[in-house]
Enzyme design. Sequence first.
Site, PDB file in Angstrom:
ATOM      1  N   GLU A 126     -64.923 -35.734  78.339  1.00 30.29           N
ATOM      2  CA  GLU A 126     -65.005 -35.014  79.601  1.00 30.29           C
ATOM      3  C   GLU A 126     -64.232 -33.706  79.506  1.00 30.29           C
ATOM      4  O   GLU A 126     -63.286 -33.601  78.712  1.00 30.29           O
ATOM      5  CB  GLU A 126     -64.419 -35.867  80.731  1.00 30.29           C
ATOM      6  CG  GLU A 126     -62.942 -36.161  80.551  1.00 30.29           C
ATOM      7  CD  GLU A 126     -62.380 -37.124  81.583  1.00 30.29           C
ATOM      8  OE1 GLU A 126     -61.997 -36.644  82.665  1.00 30.29           O
ATOM      9  OE2 GLU A 126     -62.325 -38.338  81.292  1.00 30.29           O
ATOM     10  N   LYS A 128     -61.496 -30.920  80.076  1.00 31.65           N
ATOM     11  CA  LYS A 128     -60.094 -30.946  80.493  1.00 31.65           C
ATOM     12  C   LYS A 128     -59.877 -29.781  81.459  1.00 31.65           C
ATOM     13  O   LYS A 128     -59.851 -28.623  81.061  1.00 31.65           O
ATOM     14  CB  LYS A 128     -59.154 -30.831  79.303  1.00 31.65           C
ATOM     15  CG  LYS A 128     -57.683 -30.969  79.678  1.00 31.65           C
ATOM     16  CD  LYS A 128     -56.793 -30.946  78.451  1.00 31.65           C
ATOM     17  CE  LYS A 128     -55.331 -31.161  78.839  1.00 31.65           C
ATOM     18  NZ  LYS A 128     -54.827 -30.116  79.751  1.00 31.65           N
ATOM     19  N   ASP A 130     -58.173 -27.124  83.818  1.00 37.02           N
ATOM     20  CA  ASP A 130     -56.898 -26.399  83.798  1.00 37.02           C
ATOM     21  C   ASP A 130     -56.435 -26.195  85.234  1.00 37.02           C
ATOM     22  O   ASP A 130     -56.704 -25.176  85.862  1.00 37.02           O
ATOM     23  CB  ASP A 130     -57.083 -25.051  83.096  1.00 37.02           C
ATOM     24  CG  ASP A 130     -55.751 -24.362  82.829  1.00 37.02           C
ATOM     25  OD1 ASP A 130     -54.702 -25.018  82.996  1.00 37.02           O
ATOM     26  OD2 ASP A 130     -55.756 -23.181  82.463  1.00 37.02           O
ATOM     27  N   TYR A 236     -60.542 -38.206  87.858  1.00 37.55           N
ATOM     28  CA  TYR A 236     -60.893 -38.649  86.509  1.00 37.55           C
ATOM     29  C   TYR A 236     -60.076 -39.849  86.023  1.00 37.55           C
ATOM     30  O   TYR A 236     -60.248 -40.297  84.891  1.00 37.55           O
ATOM     31  CB  TYR A 236     -60.738 -37.503  85.503  1.00 37.55           C
ATOM     32  CG  TYR A 236     -59.374 -36.851  85.475  1.00 37.55           C
ATOM     33  CD1 TYR A 236     -58.259 -37.514  84.962  1.00 37.55           C
ATOM     34  CD2 TYR A 236     -59.193 -35.568  85.961  1.00 37.55           C
ATOM     35  CE1 TYR A 236     -57.012 -36.925  84.939  1.00 37.55           C
ATOM     36  CE2 TYR A 236     -57.945 -34.960  85.938  1.00 37.55           C
ATOM     37  CZ  TYR A 236     -56.861 -35.639  85.422  1.00 37.55           C
ATOM     38  OH  TYR A 236     -55.624 -35.043  85.403  1.00 37.55           O
ATOM     39  N   LYS A 324     -58.367 -29.503  72.084  1.00 38.38           N
ATOM     40  CA  LYS A 324     -58.166 -28.202  72.720  1.00 38.38           C
ATOM     41  C   LYS A 324     -59.021 -27.103  72.084  1.00 38.38           C
ATOM     42  O   LYS A 324     -59.372 -27.169  70.912  1.00 38.38           O
ATOM     43  CB  LYS A 324     -56.674 -27.810  72.651  1.00 38.38           C
ATOM     44  CG  LYS A 324     -55.732 -28.873  73.196  1.00 38.38           C
ATOM     45  CD  LYS A 324     -56.043 -29.290  74.622  1.00 38.38           C
ATOM     46  CE  LYS A 324     -55.609 -28.300  75.649  1.00 38.38           C
ATOM     47  NZ  LYS A 324     -54.172 -28.184  75.801  1.00 38.38           N
ATOM     48  N   CYS A 429     -20.877 -14.794  63.466  1.00 37.64           N
ATOM     49  CA  CYS A 429     -21.490 -15.284  64.700  1.00 37.64           C
ATOM     50  C   CYS A 429     -21.375 -14.227  65.792  1.00 37.64           C
ATOM     51  O   CYS A 429     -20.270 -13.731  66.071  1.00 37.64           O
ATOM     52  CB  CYS A 429     -20.790 -16.567  65.148  1.00 37.64           C
ATOM     53  SG  CYS A 429     -21.334 -17.171  66.760  1.00 37.64           S
ATOM     54  N   CYS A 432     -18.827 -15.727  68.718  1.00 35.43           N
ATOM     55  CA  CYS A 432     -17.382 -15.941  68.571  1.00 35.43           C
ATOM     56  C   CYS A 432     -16.766 -15.155  67.424  1.00 35.43           C
ATOM     57  O   CYS A 432     -15.541 -15.136  67.270  1.00 35.43           O
ATOM     58  CB  CYS A 432     -17.072 -17.422  68.398  1.00 35.43           C
ATOM     59  SG  CYS A 432     -17.632 -18.120  66.828  1.00 35.43           S
ATOM     60  N   CYS A 447     -22.910 -20.801  62.239  1.00 31.77           N
ATOM     61  CA  CYS A 447     -21.559 -20.411  62.651  1.00 31.77           C
ATOM     62  C   CYS A 447     -20.577 -21.513  62.289  1.00 31.77           C
ATOM     63  O   CYS A 447     -20.850 -22.698  62.494  1.00 31.77           O
ATOM     64  CB  CYS A 447     -21.538 -20.165  64.158  1.00 31.77           C
ATOM     65  SG  CYS A 447     -19.893 -20.007  64.865  1.00 31.77           S
ATOM     66  N   CYS A 453     -16.551 -21.904  69.328  1.00 34.19           N
ATOM     67  CA  CYS A 453     -17.731 -21.069  69.572  1.00 34.19           C
ATOM     68  C   CYS A 453     -18.318 -21.420  70.929  1.00 34.19           C
ATOM     69  O   CYS A 453     -18.806 -22.539  71.120  1.00 34.19           O
ATOM     70  CB  CYS A 453     -18.778 -21.270  68.483  1.00 34.19           C
ATOM     71  SG  CYS A 453     -20.265 -20.279  68.730  1.00 34.19           S
TER      72      CYS A 453
END
Length: 708
Positions: A126, A128, A130, A236, A324, A429, A432, A447, A453
């Site tokens: 079936e 799908k 949206d 559905y 999809k 980093c 820190c 880091c 940090c």
Amino acid sequence: MSNSIPTDDLTEDQARAELARLAEALLQANQLYHGADAPEISDADYDALKRRNAEIETRFPHLKRADSPSDQVGARAADGFSKVTHAVRMMSLGNAFDDEDVADFDRSIRKYLGLDDAKPLAYTAEPKIDGLSLSLRYENGKLIQAATRGDGEVGENVTANARTLADIPQTIENAPAILEVRGEVYMSHADFDALNQRQTESGGKTFANPRNAAAGSLRQLDSEITRARPLRFFAYAWGEVSQPLSDTQKGAIDRLHAFGFSTNELTQECKTTDEMLAQYRQIEAQRATLGYDIDGVVYKVNDLALQGRLGFRSTTPRWAIAHKFPAELAWTRLEAIDIQVGRTGALSPVARLHPVTVGGVVVSNATLHNEDYIAGRDAKGGEIRDGKDIRVGDWVQVYRAGDVIPKIADVDISKRPDDAVPYDFPTRCPECGSEAIREEGDAVRRCTGGLICPAQAVEKLKHFVSRKAFDIEGLGAKQIEMFYDDPELPIKTPVDIFTLQQRDAGNLTKLANRKGWGAQSAGNLWAAIDEKRTIGFGRLLFALGIRHMGEAASNLIATHYGSWAEFETAVTAAVTFDGPEWEDLLGIDGVGEVMARALVSAFAQQAERASIDDLVAQLRVEEAKRPDTTGSPLAGKTVVFTGTLEKMTRAEAKARAEALGAKVSGSVSKKTDLLVAGPGAGSKAKKAAELGIETLDEDGWLQLIDGA
């Protein structure tokens, strides 16, 4: 074509870093899509993110994060509506992206059910839709409640709004006494265009697409606004029913249609995967002329008895999958490269893009994976993108299908600015200033600041209060950032949350008199924190954010040990990574050595253990919930399966044993109560015999559980 590192080529550290980026991207996408009706990425992009996440978790199961997107459905219900707890959870769907994925889906179904390829197995196919998922509850034929999906367990009460939709019957004749009808609220293309035209003429807000318009219209606090919007509804599925609608999926949908619901006329029964794919292509060919948005085709096992046997994973049914449609590509300008620091210390580069529309969605950020990816190298030092590096100012291609999305897929060197320079990846980093090192064989730079940090500390606290963890009302990510740097009421560790009110007691106006707060909001926060002083064992373990410990693993461990005290004693005794307690931990089906070591190590570290103990002292930890196994012959026993089972699959046997109150282990030990051995049983059967453990063949196992 995508140039990302194939899943099979990822190193463990690359996989860990990518899972961190995916978790953050999917959390933001969930909040924008389900909570704000304002997504920044398309459904296809979101699905591709989840697909990549699932692929990596499948290859590296021990790296599954505590906040894994695989364990999440939707987003928590909004504050403007009353909450509805679904009698039957509203699940999401797994995804297929090509023909082979559909064939794999069919093979997995047959394997789980023990069916060979010659055995007929029908599916439905079936479109799908949206739109926005909605559950309608009827009692004695009358509509009494309508709720959005929310996070799958708790949704928003939109009953007054749902009553304004012409496609939703107010009463149903000859319906079961209890009937929950589920489907999708959507808006046709023509109605969407007309609505936006009216909004423009009146100076109101226009909508980006029909899905946003439908979701925003249904989730209005004023039902008269919803009444004025042209919403429609396709049914559905169903939730709770007092009696079956049919013995097949197609028959149940036909019955919903007979009740007066609109069902999709393109729904068709398919007897083979070839028929499923043919229906997919037929629907895809009609996509542009349907008059409403669809983003794929959903396949479901047609036999409802087989659906019952297949059951569910944590967030998806085994008997259904969404195939999809493909997504798109776009070119835009790379304006900057920023570095984000995650709670494990990983430095993750993010591309800041000149906004570009891809598949109807505006994109302004994309992942850049790591410093090798920016430099044009793969995990093994080979060239990607023909060796082209990525520089600020470049014209880059954003790839939006089947992989990490959004991401940079290619660079147009012909458009590179003359002053563009190679990107210099930081060795300190940015949060820190600590040294950021890259160990040999590791694709990720980390880091070394640890607890000093703020990025790592703040991210750990954000996880602690996340929805699947403590979920404290009024104390989310934004508030954590505020309290972390607060000079008077700092939250630096989890226990600080539960001493916050006590520390404010000396001056009751500290929080209440601050901007954005008041006596009532402060009181609400104290009450919300106090409410979460009682917490389930599994939730607490998940909230600690121990590496490799996801929600599913936390619940498995909680169920195995039952109480926090028993668990704490066992994990403390396992510190030598040897002995019965260590073997017992490793024996939990679903717990690997990497995960077990991370767990034991966390409790063995003095500072971390002290922090955990201080936290637990503020809490009442509930024992793990176990099924009602009164009279069960397996209640409280540890069962191991070995060899080949011929009359039910291993997965079915495991699920049946757990439902009867047993602990299913992957290895035989002195704590094993029962071994079920099929043909081909080897070392486990030998060890069980040496230990004097009761052993049954499959027939004996079936006789034991018959009627239980």
